[in-house]
Design a protein around this motif. Structure first.
Motif, PDB file in Angstrom:
ATOM      1  N   VAL A 246      -4.168  -5.443  -4.074  1.00  0.00           N
ATOM      2  CA  VAL A 246      -2.833  -4.845  -3.936  1.00  0.00           C
ATOM      3  C   VAL A 246      -1.889  -5.406  -4.986  1.00  0.00           C
ATOM      4  CG1 VAL A 246      -0.825  -4.638  -2.425  1.00  0.00           C
ATOM      5  CG2 VAL A 246      -3.117  -4.292  -1.503  1.00  0.00           C
ATOM      6  N   ARG A 276      -6.863  -2.428   4.527  1.00  0.00           N
ATOM      7  CA  ARG A 276      -5.581  -3.032   4.118  1.00  0.00           C
ATOM      8  C   ARG A 276      -5.130  -2.545   2.751  1.00  0.00           C
ATOM      9  NH1 ARG A 276      -6.692  -9.050   4.483  1.00  0.00           N
ATOM     10  NH2 ARG A 276      -4.580  -9.197   3.647  1.00  0.00           N
ATOM     11  N   HIS A 279      -3.673   0.930   3.186  1.00  0.00           N
ATOM     12  CA  HIS A 279      -2.366   0.933   3.834  1.00  0.00           C
ATOM     13  C   HIS A 279      -1.255   0.355   2.971  1.00  0.00           C
ATOM     14  CE1 HIS A 279      -4.641   1.140   7.872  1.00  0.00           C
ATOM     15  NE2 HIS A 279      -4.121   2.316   7.590  1.00  0.00           N
ATOM     16  N   ASN A 280      -1.603  -0.500   1.997  1.00  0.00           N
ATOM     17  CA  ASN A 280      -0.564  -1.224   1.265  1.00  0.00           C
ATOM     18  C   ASN A 280      -0.455  -0.909  -0.218  1.00  0.00           C
ATOM     19  OD1 ASN A 280       0.500  -3.119   3.425  1.00  0.00           O
ATOM     20  ND2 ASN A 280      -1.665  -3.655   3.488  1.00  0.00           N
TER      21      ASN A 280
END
Length: 298
Positions: A246, A276, A279-280
């Protein structure tokens, strides 16, 4: 050559997915298939099972209009004979999973219009990405666009990590951009009591050297020596793998992760890292399975 298939429902996220898919179809020289699913309510039959009601003419007309509008949006990106539309009477997850069997790439928005409509996405996108037969790219409306940025991929030495690396390499070649390969060696939490938290430790120099050697082995085994005209960077990071990926998305054109699926039943859920990142991340994310072929398929 198998097509790129994009699922739409008229939402902003599905429009973003549509435009991303058209760009990738142009780069691959592939046909773009735009799919819209009509999911009618299920009626309960007394003393029997359930049944799906046939779509009304109004629903079919609405779906056709959505598809015609979507095709018009990408005609400046692709020739008309490389754009096809499909109206499918099937629940969204089943429609998309079936589509993945005949596609080289499936593209979805991160969420759709909700249960009231034929909502293709939301939780549907996660469920489809976990089980699709081809790589799946999830796109969110309003995401940062860095089309000339590197393709970033997370590897861990697993079969899914290797498949993700091969897919990322092909995407970087298609985009004439760089490839950044990330290997995160996150240290597991210790069982020390709170009063000794200061002893819970930093990764050692030896840990980093082992990680660098492991990353080199993974790249050599999976890709060999990359082309001289491609910029390939490798990076080891002593943080959680999802955080490492991310953190890279501010400049990436695409982030690629392995699904980490573990068989037919548990494969319904994505691994924690891929979830994750989905989602990010603020850029499109591709989810790749170990059992799927990657690259341009005929």
């Amino acid at each position: 050559m198998r097509p790129i298939i994009v699922g739409i429902d008229g939402s902003q996220d599905s429009e973003a997915a549509l435009r991303w898919a058209a760009g990738d179809a142009r780069r691959r020289g592939a046909t773009l298939v735009i799919q819209y699913a009509i999911h009618t309510p299920v009626a309960t039959v007394p003393f029997g099972g359930g049944m799906m009601l046939p779509p009304t003419p109004e629903l079919e007309e609405y779906g056709t209009q959505i598809l015609e509008s979507a095709a018009g949006m990408v005609r400046d990106e692709l020739e008309a004979d490389r754009i096809r539309t499909e109206l499918v009477v099937q629940p969204p997850v089943l429609a998309l999973l079936s589509a993945s069997e005949k596609a080289q790439l499936l593209v979805l928005g991160s969420r759709g219009l909700g249960a009231v409509s034929s909502a293709f996405l939301g939780s549907v996108s996660t469920r489809v990405a976990a089980r699709a037969a081809c790589p799946t790219v999830i796109v969110r409306a309003g995401q940062h666009r860095h089309d000339d940025g590197p393709v970033v991929v997370g590897v861990d030495g697993s079969d899914t990590g290797d498949a993700a690396l091969r897919f990322a390499f092909e995407e970087a070649k298609l985009r004439s951009t760089g490839l950044e390969i990330v290997f995160a060696y996150h240290q597991p939490a210790t069982m020390l009591p709170f009063e000794h938290a200061e002893l819970a430790v930093e990764p050692s120099r030896e840990d980093r050297e082992r990680a660098e050697l492991r990353l080199h082995e993974i790249v050599q085994r999976t890709l060999g020596d990359p082309p001289v005209d491609m910029v390939v960077r490798t990076r080891v990071s002593a943080v959680d793998p999802a955080d490492a990926l991310v953190a890279a998305d501010e400049s990436a054109s695409l982030i690629v992760v392995g699904s980490r699926g573990r068989g037919a039943f548990t494969g319904m859920l994505l691994g924690s890292v891929s979830q994750r990142v989905l989602h990010n991340a603020t850029t499109p994310v591709a989810v790749v399975h170990s059992g799927t072929s990657v690259g341009i398929r005929s």
